[in-house]
Design an enzyme around this catalytic site. Structure first.
Site, PDB file in Angstrom:
ATOM      1  N   HIS A 101     -19.454  39.291 -13.294  1.00 34.26           N
ATOM      2  CA  HIS A 101     -18.269  38.459 -13.481  1.00 34.26           C
ATOM      3  C   HIS A 101     -18.691  37.176 -14.197  1.00 34.26           C
ATOM      4  CE1 HIS A 101     -14.257  36.954 -12.248  1.00 34.26           C
ATOM      5  NE2 HIS A 101     -14.868  35.792 -12.077  1.00 34.26           N
ATOM      6  N   MET A 130     -14.600  28.459 -18.543  1.00 38.97           N
ATOM      7  CA  MET A 130     -13.740  27.309 -18.187  1.00 38.97           C
ATOM      8  C   MET A 130     -13.684  26.328 -19.346  1.00 38.97           C
ATOM      9  SD  MET A 130     -15.177  26.557 -14.391  1.00 38.97           S
ATOM     10  CE  MET A 130     -15.298  27.832 -13.146  1.00 38.97           C
ATOM     11  N   HIS A 175     -13.635  36.223 -17.102  1.00 40.07           N
ATOM     12  CA  HIS A 175     -12.524  35.572 -16.398  1.00 40.07           C
ATOM     13  C   HIS A 175     -12.204  34.291 -17.154  1.00 40.07           C
ATOM     14  CE1 HIS A 175     -11.180  33.490 -12.363  1.00 40.07           C
ATOM     15  NE2 HIS A 175     -10.167  33.640 -13.209  1.00 40.07           N
ATOM     16  N   MET A 235      -6.981  34.815  -6.932  1.00 39.22           N
ATOM     17  CA  MET A 235      -7.852  33.662  -6.660  1.00 39.22           C
ATOM     18  C   MET A 235      -7.685  33.249  -5.202  1.00 39.22           C
ATOM     19  SD  MET A 235      -9.673  32.859  -9.334  1.00 39.22           S
ATOM     20  CE  MET A 235     -10.491  31.595  -8.351  1.00 39.22           C
ATOM     21  N   GLY A 238     -12.215  26.662 -10.689  1.00 33.50           N
ATOM     22  CA  GLY A 238     -12.930  25.576 -11.343  1.00 33.50           C
ATOM     23  C   GLY A 238     -14.347  25.387 -10.837  1.00 33.50           C
ATOM     24  N   GLY A 266     -17.609  26.820  -8.022  1.00 38.40           N
ATOM     25  CA  GLY A 266     -18.153  27.740  -7.033  1.00 38.40           C
ATOM     26  C   GLY A 266     -18.321  27.022  -5.711  1.00 38.40           C
ATOM     27  N   GLY A 267     -18.611  27.782  -4.670  1.00 34.58           N
ATOM     28  CA  GLY A 267     -18.975  27.195  -3.392  1.00 34.58           C
ATOM     29  C   GLY A 267     -17.843  26.640  -2.553  1.00 34.58           C
ATOM     30  N   ASP A 321     -11.512  36.557  -5.788  1.00 39.57           N
ATOM     31  CA  ASP A 321     -12.479  35.603  -6.334  1.00 39.57           C
ATOM     32  C   ASP A 321     -12.348  34.240  -5.663  1.00 39.57           C
ATOM     33  OD1 ASP A 321     -14.298  34.356  -7.995  1.00 39.57           O
ATOM     34  OD2 ASP A 321     -13.043  34.426  -9.797  1.00 39.57           O
ATOM     35  N   GLY A 330     -20.146  34.371  -6.050  1.00 38.22           N
ATOM     36  CA  GLY A 330     -21.129  33.574  -6.773  1.00 38.22           C
ATOM     37  C   GLY A 330     -22.175  32.995  -5.857  1.00 38.22           C
TER      38      GLY A 330
HETATM   39  C1  DX5 Z   1     -14.121  29.859  -9.458  1.00 40.68           C
HETATM   40  C2  DX5 Z   1     -14.647  31.090 -10.168  1.00 40.68           C
HETATM   41  C3  DX5 Z   1     -15.421  31.992  -9.297  1.00 40.68           C
HETATM   42  C4  DX5 Z   1     -16.634  31.358  -8.693  1.00 40.68           C
HETATM   43  C5  DX5 Z   1     -16.676  31.800  -7.285  1.00 40.68           C
HETATM   44  O1  DX5 Z   1     -13.189  29.223 -10.241  1.00 40.68           O
HETATM   45  O2  DX5 Z   1     -13.603  31.832 -10.769  1.00 40.68           O
HETATM   46  O3  DX5 Z   1     -15.770  33.217  -9.954  1.00 40.68           O
HETATM   47  O4  DX5 Z   1     -17.846  31.682  -9.313  1.00 40.68           O
HETATM   48  O5  DX5 Z   1     -17.667  31.107  -6.624  1.00 40.68           O
HETATM   49  P1  DX5 Z   1     -17.946  31.322  -5.065  1.00 40.68           P
HETATM   50  O6  DX5 Z   1     -18.200  32.790  -4.873  1.00 40.68           O
HETATM   51  O7  DX5 Z   1     -19.134  30.473  -4.836  1.00 40.68           O
HETATM   52  O8  DX5 Z   1     -16.715  30.864  -4.334  1.00 40.68           O
HETATM   53 ZN    ZN Z   2     -14.091  33.877 -11.562  1.00 45.90          ZN
END
Ligand code: DX5
Ligand code: ZN
Length: 216
Positions: free
Chosen positions: A30, A34, A63, A133, A138, A140-141, A171, A193
């Site tokens: 994936h 952004m 994405h 979503m 925007g 991760g984490g 996601d 992620g």
């Molecule tokens: C967030 C992204 C995700 C992100 C998820 O906007 O679209 O793909 O990498 O990160 P985690 O798994 O750390 O929530």
């Molecule tokens: Zn994503």
């Protein structure tokens, strides 16, 4: 259960190494794009997809968290993405999705936490992936938002009733703690992620989230 590692949390200075690692246990990657407009962050784009395409045979799901995604569909298709996912909030009608299919790619549509499934009902017959979503996009984490669960169930019901073909991907905040209820709600693809690349045991995390199903 398919697991799609999200490279947003990978080490970009060692991307090949990180991809080579997850490649041993999954064949789906994936890639978060952004633009600093649709989401308050900037990540990676077309040249990185091109380089990854040369590096691995894995399926690449791009994405696109960007405004005006229709302008970039051809570029991502030529760069080698297998799936191109656009946000429902960034398109006016189904034309960008048709454009993706005209480039012989899987078309995906994503909805933010505040966007209801009803907003994308008219697209459901023509897409190969619906990405729910479970955080505000925007970064991760972030923590998983349980409001995503009824949407997954709703999509699964609509798919059954209408004989639609799309995959349901989830996601944001997916990890070994949250994955069982997401799987139970009906997801086909878990995108993760930080739970993978931020783990001391990335492959163990993939195996645990995959469960006992047929994997991929
Ligand atoms: C967030 C992204 C995700 C992100 C998820 O906007 O679209 O793909 O990498 O990160 P985690 O798994 O750390 O929530
Ligand atoms: Zn994503």
């Amino acid at each position: 259960m398919k697991i799609a590692p999200s490279i947003l949390s990978a080490d970009f200075a060692n991307l090949g190494k990180d991809i080579g690692m997850v490649e041993q246990h999954t064949d789906l990657l994936h890639i978060d794009v952004m633009d600093g407009h649709f989401v308050p962050n900037i990540s990676i784009g077309i040249p990185v997809v091109e380089s990854i395409r040369k590096f691995t045979e894995m399926r690449l799901d791009a994405h696109l968290m960007i405004e005006n995604p229709e302008k970039y569909i051809e570029a991502f298709a030529l760069a080698g993405a297998d799936t191109i996912i656009v946000h429902a909030e960034t398109i006016k009608d189904g034309k960008p999705l048709q454009d993706i299919k005209d480039h012989n790619k899987r078309a995906g549509v994503s909805i933010n936490p505040e966007t209801p499934v009803s907003e994308i009902e008219s697209y459901l017959g023509g897409v190969g992936q619906v990405l729910v979503m479970s955080v505000n996009p925007g970064f991760g984490g972030q923590s998983f938002m349980p409001e995503a669960l009824p949407k997954i169930e709703e999509l699964k019901k609509l798919r059954k009733e209408n004989d639609f073909q799309f995959e349901i991907a989830v996601d944001g905040g997916v990890n070994t703690e949250t994955s069982p209820k997401i799987v139970e709600a009906g997801a086909d693809i878990l995108i993760a992620g930080s739970a993978i690349f931020g783990s001391d045991d990335p492959l163990g995390a993939i195996i645990k989230m995959k469960g006992d199903g047929d994997g991929n």
